[in-house]
Design a protein around this motif. Structure first.
Motif, mmCIF file in Angstrom:
data_model
loop_
_atom_site.group_PDB
_atom_site.id
_atom_site.type_symbol
_atom_site.label_atom_id
_atom_site.label_comp_id
_atom_site.label_asym_id
_atom_site.label_seq_id
_atom_site.Cartn_x
_atom_site.Cartn_y
_atom_site.Cartn_z
ATOM 1 N N TRP A 73 -9.563 -1.589 30.487
ATOM 2 C CA TRP A 73 -8.902 -0.877 29.396
ATOM 3 C C TRP A 73 -9.484 0.512 29.278
ATOM 4 C CZ3 TRP A 73 -11.866 0.827 25.219
ATOM 5 C CH2 TRP A 73 -13.117 0.226 25.071
ATOM 6 N N ARG A 74 -8.726 1.376 28.645
ATOM 7 C CA ARG A 74 -9.211 2.707 28.276
ATOM 8 C C ARG A 74 -8.552 3.090 26.958
ATOM 9 N NH1 ARG A 74 -5.575 6.948 30.115
ATOM 10 N NH2 ARG A 74 -7.011 8.212 28.864
ATOM 11 N N TYR A 75 -9.067 4.142 26.309
ATOM 12 C CA TYR A 75 -8.484 4.598 25.052
ATOM 13 C C TYR A 75 -7.862 5.970 25.245
ATOM 14 C CZ TYR A 75 -7.794 5.974 20.226
ATOM 15 O OH TYR A 75 -7.221 6.390 19.058
ATOM 16 N N SER A 76 -6.716 6.179 24.610
ATOM 17 C CA SER A 76 -6.058 7.485 24.638
ATOM 18 C C SER A 76 -5.677 7.887 23.214
ATOM 19 C CB SER A 76 -4.793 7.431 25.501
ATOM 20 O OG SER A 76 -4.025 8.608 25.324
ATOM 21 N N TYR A 77 -6.206 9.043 22.777
ATOM 22 C CA TYR A 77 -5.791 9.583 21.481
ATOM 23 C C TYR A 77 -4.308 9.935 21.507
ATOM 24 C CZ TYR A 77 -10.484 10.029 19.460
ATOM 25 O OH TYR A 77 -11.725 9.781 18.922
ATOM 26 N N ASN A 78 -3.842 10.418 22.661
ATOM 27 C CA ASN A 78 -2.448 10.837 22.749
ATOM 28 C C ASN A 78 -1.488 9.657 22.710
ATOM 29 O OD1 ASN A 78 -4.107 12.893 24.822
ATOM 30 N ND2 ASN A 78 -2.881 13.868 23.231
ATOM 31 N N ASP A 80 -26.019 5.723 26.970
ATOM 32 C CA ASP A 80 -25.893 7.080 26.428
ATOM 33 C C ASP A 80 -26.562 8.136 27.281
ATOM 34 O OD1 ASP A 80 -28.128 5.506 25.610
ATOM 35 O OD2 ASP A 80 -28.729 7.063 24.198
ATOM 36 N N MET A 81 -27.348 7.736 28.305
ATOM 37 C CA MET A 81 -28.079 8.733 29.101
ATOM 38 C C MET A 81 -27.964 8.440 30.590
ATOM 39 S SD MET A 81 -31.470 9.460 26.745
ATOM 40 C CE MET A 81 -32.076 7.782 26.805
ATOM 41 N N CYS A 82 -28.837 7.604 31.123
ATOM 42 C CA CYS A 82 -28.929 7.370 32.570
ATOM 43 C C CYS A 82 -27.639 6.812 33.161
ATOM 44 C CB CYS A 82 -30.083 6.426 32.872
ATOM 45 S SG CYS A 82 -31.630 6.891 32.062
ATOM 46 N N PHE A 83 -26.981 5.929 32.438
ATOM 47 C CA PHE A 83 -25.761 5.263 32.888
ATOM 48 C C PHE A 83 -24.655 6.261 33.208
ATOM 49 C CE2 PHE A 83 -21.952 2.532 31.848
ATOM 50 C CZ PHE A 83 -22.193 1.514 32.759
ATOM 51 N N ALA A 95 -24.755 1.045 18.862
ATOM 52 C CA ALA A 95 -24.912 2.204 19.747
ATOM 53 C C ALA A 95 -24.162 1.988 21.055
ATOM 54 C CB ALA A 95 -26.393 2.460 20.013
ATOM 55 N N THR A 96 -24.249 0.790 21.618
ATOM 56 C CA THR A 96 -23.548 0.499 22.873
ATOM 57 C C THR A 96 -22.047 0.560 22.678
ATOM 58 O OG1 THR A 96 -25.401 -0.929 23.504
ATOM 59 C CG2 THR A 96 -23.390 -1.115 24.791
ATOM 60 N N SER A 135 -17.152 3.161 23.914
ATOM 61 C CA SER A 135 -15.869 3.611 23.355
ATOM 62 C C SER A 135 -15.597 5.065 23.709
ATOM 63 C CB SER A 135 -15.866 3.432 21.831
ATOM 64 O OG SER A 135 -16.003 2.083 21.481
ATOM 65 N N PHE A 136 -16.617 5.910 23.630
ATOM 66 C CA PHE A 136 -16.438 7.318 23.989
ATOM 67 C C PHE A 136 -16.150 7.470 25.474
ATOM 68 C CE2 PHE A 136 -17.914 11.584 25.135
ATOM 69 C CZ PHE A 136 -17.194 12.351 24.225
#
Length: 317
Positions: free
Chosen positions: A42-47, A252-255, A291-292, A297-298
């Motif tokens: 899945w992915r998220y689209s604002y549009n 949030d960083m290395c990944f 946090a995950t 989500s972002f």
């Protein structure tokens, strides 16, 4: 989709399940000839104003499962968080232990299953190429013998034991000005300082091992971060890899930003982020789940997200 169940709901202790007002079903995206794996994503689209779910059918032998930064810290191998105020990996011994449990309960079983499906398993670690890890793990150009690995393991233990794992304590006094005490405060006492002051000299110069929480196999491959992305890309292409299932730390960083992070890999491969097989750092919280959730989500704005239970053999469907 009517009344869909939450996404990433299998391990709610480690990631808060994802719920959205709108979920859409899309046609298949990746459809390999001779596919033997189903990878729903899945992915998220604002549009589009919602989550879009996309099925995929891929070949396991064209797939690499990469684990980003499985640091062997506080796991009994000898490399440990310095006292009384040192920081490494998830930055406190307690949080490192929680990450280790996530590795054992979620990621290691997933890697074992993917090896059976004939997928390549890889790990990325900090540091430059060194003679100990070169003989301890398979790398891009060498696969050491069992005897070499045993000797390297002894050398690793000896080197890790050389450190005192002792740094300086927290400051007992701060010098604050009348005009800018907040600036002065954080200059002298930051939220995260992992240099020689608190960690001790030489802490970051050791050959960091793969965590004991992973059952490393002879043909698994180690990636050295300092070599950069291009050698990794060449190796994957030479192995015929087209698809990446990305796991590991920290979301949030290395990944995302290191050599084997998705910002690099997504330029050249079909990348699927395994959303419950990663943890974000979680300052000021006892759990990484929120946090995950936020960082996965972002990432879903421009990357496909899957989960451990969504990667299946087509013969099981």
């Amino acid at each position: 989709m009517n009344h869909p169940t939450p996404l990433l709901a299998d391990y709610p202790e480690f990631i808060q399940p994802i719920e959205e007002l709108r979920r859409y079903e899309a046609p298949i995206l990746v459809d390999d000839v001779g596919a033997d794996l189903s990878v729903r994503t899945w992915r998220y689209s604002y549009n589009a104003r919602g989550i879009i779910e996309l099925p995929n059918k891929i070949r396991a032998d064209k797939t690499a499962v990469i684990m980003v930064h499985p640091w062997g810290i506080d796991d009994g191998q000898g490399w440990k968080t310095p006292e009384p105020a040192g920081a490494a990996d998830f930055c406190t011994p307690e949080k490192n232990q929680l990450a280790g449990r996530h590795t054992r309960e979620v990621i290691d079983p997933f890697l074992k299953r993917m090896r059976k499906n004939n997928s390549l398993v890889m790990y990325s670690l900090i540091g430059e190429v060194d003679p100990i890890r070169k003989r301890l793990y398979r790398t891009f150009d060498y696969n050491p013998s069992k005897a070499e690995r045993e000797q390297a393991r002894q050398s690793l233990t000896k080197q890790l034991k050389k450190l005192t794992y002792q740094g300086k304590p927290l400051p007992t006094q701060l010098s604050l000005s009348k005009e800018f005490p907040v600036i002065d405060y954080f200059k002298q006492f930051s939220g995260l300082s992992a240099g020689d002051h608190f960690n001790g000299t030489g802490f970051w110069n050791v050959p960091v091992p793969i965590t004991n929480d992973i059952t490393v196999q002879h043909n698994d491959v180690l990636i050295f971060d300092r070599e950069g992305y291009e050698p990794l890309k060449r190796f994957l292409k030479k192995q015929g890899i087209r698809h990446i299932l990305l796991t590991g730390y920290a979301t949030d960083m290395c990944f995302c930003k290191t050599t084997a992070g998705y910002e690099n890999l997504s330029r050249d491969f079909n990348v699927f982020l395994v959303g419950d097989a990663t943890l974000a750092t979680f300052p000021a919280n006892s759990s990484p789940k929120y946090a995950t959730n936020a960082h996965i989500s972002f990432a879903s704005l421009n990357h496909l997200i899957t989960q451990v239970s969504w990667v299946k053999s087509l013969s099981d469907d």
